[in-house]
Write an enzyme that holds these catalytic residues in place. Structure first.
Site, PDB file in Angstrom:
ATOM      1  N   LYS A   1       1.420  -1.275   0.361  1.00  0.00           N
ATOM      2  CA  LYS A   1      -0.227   0.140  -0.336  1.00  0.00           C
ATOM      3  C   LYS A   1       1.053   1.827   0.443  1.00  0.00           C
ATOM      4  CE  LYS A   1      -4.227   1.016   0.482  1.00  0.00           C
ATOM      5  NZ  LYS A   1      -5.767   0.091   0.093  1.00  0.00           N
TER       6      LYS A   1
ATOM      7  N   GLY B   1     -26.200   1.560   2.028  1.00  0.00           N
ATOM      8  CA  GLY B   1     -25.327   2.357   1.463  1.00  0.00           C
ATOM      9  C   GLY B   1     -25.666   1.717  -0.717  1.00  0.00           C
TER      10      GLY B   1
ATOM     11  N   GLY C   1     -23.645   3.098  -2.715  1.00  0.00           N
ATOM     12  CA  GLY C   1     -23.353   3.292  -4.363  1.00  0.00           C
ATOM     13  C   GLY C   1     -22.432   2.385  -5.492  1.00  0.00           C
ATOM     14  N   ASN C   2     -21.359   2.539  -5.610  1.00  0.00           N
ATOM     15  CA  ASN C   2     -21.102   2.060  -7.367  1.00  0.00           C
ATOM     16  C   ASN C   2     -21.275   0.363  -6.169  1.00  0.00           C
ATOM     17  OD1 ASN C   2     -20.301   4.187  -8.650  1.00  0.00           O
ATOM     18  ND2 ASN C   2     -18.756   3.755  -7.870  1.00  0.00           N
TER      19      ASN C   2
END
Ligand code: NAD
Length: 358
Positions: free
Chosen positions: A81, A181, A183-184
């Site tokens: 990361k 939720g 969203g996408n």
């Protein structure tokens, strides 16, 4: 606290690279947790951290999480990361991302980046000008585009495996599912659920998103806080982290929790709190690995069908994790970690053997 001390506290990392370029205003940290299975892949987060230690802690924790996610998904990837210290709304520039791309290039493929919180596909294009070790670039550059449909499909697979283990049938036909939720990921998940005959209740802070799905699929809409009290079989968090906590868990009526959101448990002990209430928790990083699978397929030459086929494997992975949890008397979260660690151990042994190692 010293860097080495932080590295061992957060899980024995292989390498941490501090990157600075004053002209470009770049301050970044790349953490490579473990490359036993393959190159360390993980997104670049840009965030206005209060100090260096906070940024270091975050990148160490997130890179370790990527090792587990990749392993549990059966990918030949390690965990890494990166974080850029700065405000994504005001501090970005072409020079910043290009110089960051050169730092990534200097690792010669040990770390591969992608977009994350605070970075966009557009930022990845600047990185791509300096290194090929970036994935999740725009389809115009041969990239895979939005990973969310594959993520949602993987969550749906994990949900079916959890339903099978809990209700005796993988079909969600007639099952009541509460989705937080839209969203996408959430909206694509709702489509799969409705197509499979589930009775879906939804919520989102964005009322327009709720309305759109009510119109399209006839789902029931409830208030943002009321979602925790919905009388349902499955609760599916697809918005924020830390939604499974001391306040919400006693309110849940579901027998299964399975959703795409990252870091759903406020603390590790909440996995046990769910288990104690007879709720099966499908570990987030096991069921939401579709996005990672998507960028992995992009590295090999993107074909959406292949990504979806690989994401289908999330069904078997979830089933295996549930079995480990039941056989070994540990929480599903602990079982997921054991499942991931076991694969790293085994494949690591194979690599050391006859074929001469890495
Ligand atoms: P998104 O930003 O498209 O959607 C999040 C949705 O949650 C938005 O509609 C937002 O309005 C809503 N929301 C925010 N706060 C809320 C609240 N308190 N109550 C109800 N709704 C709320 O994000 P996404 O790409 O759909 O991702 C959703 C989650 O899944 C995130 O936690 C993300 O980290 C995780 N995830 C996403 C992917 C992916 O491929 N997109 C992959 C792995 C994990």
């Amino acid at each position: 606290m010293g860097t080495f001390e932080a590295m061992s506290q957060e899980g024995s990392h292989e390498q941490v690279l501090f990157c600075e370029d004053k002209r470009a205003g770049l301050k970044a940290i790349i953490a490579i947790h473990d490359t036993t299975l393959g190159p360390a892949l993980g997104g670049t987060r840009m965030w206005p951290y209060n100090n260096e230690e906070e940024a270091l802690r975050d990148v160490l924790r997130l890179s370790r999480g990527m090792t587990y996610k990749a392993s549990a998904a059966g990918l030949n990837l390690g965990g890494g990361k990166a974080v850029i210290l700065g405000d994504p709304r005001s501090d970005k520039s072409e020079a910043m991302f290009r110089v960051f791309g050169r730092f990534i290039e200097s690792l010669n493929g040990r770390y591969i980046t992608a977009e994350d919180v605070g970075t966009t596909v557009h930022d990845m294009e600047y990185i791509f000008m300096e290194t090929k070790y970036v994935t999740g670039v725009a389809p115009a550059h041969g990239g895979s585009g939005d990973p969310s449909p594959v993520t949602a499909f993987g969550v749906y697979m994990g949900l079916k495996a959890s339903a099978k283990a809990t209700f005796g049938s993988e079909s969600v036909d007639g099952k009541r599912v509460a989705v937080q939720g839209l969203g996408n990921v959430g909206k694509n998940l709702v489509r799969h659920l409705v197509e499979d005959g589930a009775q879906v209740t939804v919520t989102d802070i964005d009322e327009a998103r709720c309305e759109a799905l009510r119109e399209e699929y006839g789902v029931k809409v409830v208030g943002v806080d009321a979602i925790y009290d919905v009388d349902c079989d499955v609760f599916s968090p697809n918005a924020l982290g830390a939604v499974l906590n001391d306040t919400t868990i006693p309110r849940l009526k579901a027998k299964v929790v399975c959703g795409g959101a990252n870091n759903q448990l406020a603390e590790e002990r909440h996995a046990k709190a769910l288990g104690d209430r007879g709720i099966l928790y499908a570990p987030d990083y096991v069921v939401n690995a579709g996005g990672l699978i998507n960028v992995y397929v992009e590295m090999e030459g993107y074909v959406r069908e292949r990504a979806l086929r690989m994401a289908e494997g999330i069904y078997a992975n979830t089933e295996r994790v549930i079995n480990i949890s039941r056989e070994q008397g540990v929480t599903t979260a602990q079982a997921a970690d054991r499942f991931a660690e076991e694969r790293i151990e085994l494949i690591g042994q194979i690599k050391k053997g006859f074929f001469g190692g890495i």
